[in-house]
Enzyme design. Structure first.
Site: not given
Length: 284
Positions: A256, A150
């Site tokens: 998120e 990520e």
């Protein structure tokens, strides 16, 4: 086109509730069929697995341990001198993933060491990262697990994070896609957090279309405040959700973000999506 499948990141959502089991129950009660946890390691894996089961949730993503948070560590994958600690953390993550039935692990690259110049250490950190990722790919393959990389933005969220861009290479920026190409293992994929990608690169339509074939997980939050997708900001989420559907994305979309008040009340954007597109069943 199938509707998107959403997972509740219970490290971010339901902050009004103490502990992961309570947050998992709240996620299940809110209509989620999947959840993700950044760092589950403070709870016994069996207790978390039981809480997820009772809530009717599948756990779909966890992170490798961050390292020594008191010393400013945020992952260890690319940190010179911390290779052993990364591999020990990977073993712990695999143990949890197996106990939780979780198919994906985010392999955190970590931060540029304090006091170091990013450009000066870039090559050494890339070498360490590649070595650790090749090791991780082998470990994960034996357990039929997927590792994710990520990019995290260095403009707002974490100025010292090493892996900060999906594609733009420079003397100080390392593209995640190039790392995946160099490692060359099919069970390593991109984790596309649209919040970070917008801040670092923009061009979301082009980047989504280009990189979606190697994306194993998506996460969402509004820019720049990191609120829910229904909050004011730069991003047009109805358009982006439609784009993901049109491009055939089959994975999960992780929520998120930072709730701007009560989490359940702030899920009106998701209830609206489900009302229009239907409520899909969870799956791996």
């Amino acid at each position: 086109m199938a509707p998107l499948r959403f997972s509740a990141n219970v490290s971010w959502l339901f902050p009004e509730l103490p502990g992961l089991p309570a947050r998992l129950r709240a996620a299940g009660n809110s209509g989620f069929e999947a959840a993700e946890v950044a760092w589950p390691y403070a709870e016994p894996p069996e207790a978390l697995a039981r809480a997820a089961r009772e809530a009717g949730l599948q756990l779909v993503l966890i992170n490798t341990p961050p390292g020594d948070r008191e010393k400013g560590e945020m992952g260890l994958g690319a940190v010179p001198g911390r290779q052993l600690a990364f591999r020990e953390g990977l073993e712990q993550a695999v143990l949890y993933a197996k106990a939780l039935g979780c198919p994906r692990i985010h392999l955190m690259s970590g931060r540029v060491p304090q006091g170091a110049d990013r450009a000066a250490v870039r090559s050494e950190m890339e070498t360490v990262f590649l070595e650790n990722l090749r090791h991780a790919a082998g470990v994960l393959a034996r357990e039929n697990l997927v590792g994710l990389l990520e990019p995290i933005n260095t403009r707002i969220t974490d100025p010292q994070y090493f892996l900060d861009s999906p594609q733009q290479a420079s003397l100080v920026s390392l593209p995640a896609a190039a790392i995946l190409q160099k490692v060359g293992r099919p069970n390593l994929q991109l984790q596309m957090d649209i919040f970070h990608w917008q801040i670092m690169d923009g061009n979301l339509t082009g980047n989504i279309r280009e990189f979606l074939p190697i994306v194993g997980h998506v996460q969402v939050a509004q820019v720049p405040g990191r609120g829910d997708p229904g909050s004011p900001g730069e991003l047009n989420f109805p358009y982006l959700f439609q784009l993901l559907e049109d491009e055939g994305y089959k994975g999960f979309v992780g929520c998120e973000y930072q709730p701007q008040g009560d989490t359940v009340e702030g899920l009106s954007w998701l209830r609206s999506y489900w009302g229009k597109r239907g409520h899909p069943q969870a799956g791996r």
